[in-house]
Design an enzyme around this catalytic site. Structure first.
Site, PDB file in Angstrom:
ATOM      1  N   CYS A 184       0.837  -1.201   0.000  1.00 43.40           N
ATOM      2  CA  CYS A 184       0.000   0.000   0.000  1.00 43.40           C
ATOM      3  C   CYS A 184       0.873   1.254   0.000  1.00 43.40           C
ATOM      4  O   CYS A 184       1.656   1.468   0.932  1.00 43.40           O
ATOM      5  CB  CYS A 184      -0.915  -0.038   1.227  1.00 43.40           C
ATOM      6  SG  CYS A 184      -1.681   1.520   1.670  1.00 43.40           S
ATOM      7  N   CYS A 206       0.338   3.596   2.898  1.00 43.63           N
ATOM      8  CA  CYS A 206       0.824   3.007   4.153  1.00 43.63           C
ATOM      9  C   CYS A 206       2.302   3.314   4.364  1.00 43.63           C
ATOM     10  O   CYS A 206       2.758   3.491   5.496  1.00 43.63           O
ATOM     11  CB  CYS A 206       0.611   1.493   4.144  1.00 43.63           C
ATOM     12  SG  CYS A 206      -1.123   1.003   4.027  1.00 43.63           S
TER      13      CYS A 206
END
Length: 238
Positions: A162, A165
């Site tokens: 991600c 992230c």
């Protein structure tokens, strides 16, 4: 020569504008988890496509899903095996690759194509059936014990695949440096802790940050924007 440079500049600008416009437009075929799940349940043999990379798919995926995306070398062959008259359900880590795939399927004459809002995070984070190739390193019991044994805990839930992230990590380091031993930080990735994310039944998107104090949630945040400021405000008010 000058005209050629101008033409190239204009072409580059048009391409950039098209890409920006497309990335900011939410597809009308992106649906909520409830809609996505209910439509799948209505099919005897649902056509579910994981639009992530093969390495991501190998670690975890929705049960009965097949794996390919627009960049797959055998994309045309994969498409040819699908039934255009029946719905196709796509998902990715969020709703990027799956949106592009669903839109492309519709352009190719498929009757229905749906992309899951929140992607695999939403599916597993809500406790829906999934495959994982390994057990979680952290159990829900261990998770709850950490929360109970520490006065203040910040939990970062996401995935190594991600992009957003990854942007959380430097912010977490800044928060750790500021609060030191007064704040325990736990980082939980989907790849290592699939089951505990499913057991929490509260994750809809990556990243999700949860701040606990005395066992109670005082802040739950989706995304990384203004994370440090919101953590500071939440802790200052307690």
């Amino acid at each position: 020569m000058k005209n050629k440079i101008v033409k190239n500049s204009i072409s580059t600008f048009i391409l950039l504008f098209t890409i920006i416009g497309f990335s900011q437009t939410k597809s009308s075929n992106t649906v909520s988890l409830d809609v996505f799940y209910s439509k799948i349940q209505a099919e005897k043999k649902p056509q579910i496509i994981d639009a992530r990379g093969p390495e991501e798919f190998a670690l975890n995926h929705i049960l009965d899903a097949v794996n390919f995306n627009l960049e797959s070398k055998d994309y045309a062959e994969k498409i040819a095996k699908l039934d255009k008259s029946k719905p196709v359900f796509t998902y990715s880590i969020g709703a990027g690759r799956s949106v592009w795939l669903a839109d492309d399927l519709l352009k190719k004459g498929f009757k229905e194509a749906y992309s899951l809002e929140g992607g695999i995070a939403n599916w597993i984070g809500s406790g829906k059936p999934f495959f994982a190739n390994s057990k979680s390193k952290l159990t829900l019991t261990e998770y709850n014990k950490i929360i109970a044994d520490n006065k203040t805990v910040l939990v970062d839930i996401g995935s190594v695949y991600c992009g957003a992230c990854k942007k959380v990590k430097p912010v977490l380091e800044t928060i750790k440096a500021q609060y030191g031993s007064n704040l325990k930080v736990i980082e939980i990735d989907l790849e290592d802790n699939t089951q505990v994310i499913a057991d929490l039944k509260t994750i809809k998107v990556f990243p999700t940050l949860i701040l606990y104090q005395n066992g109670k949630i005082i802040l739950k945040k989706e995304g990384f924007e203004n994370l440090k400021n919101e953590v500071d405000v939440a802790l200052a008010s307690k």
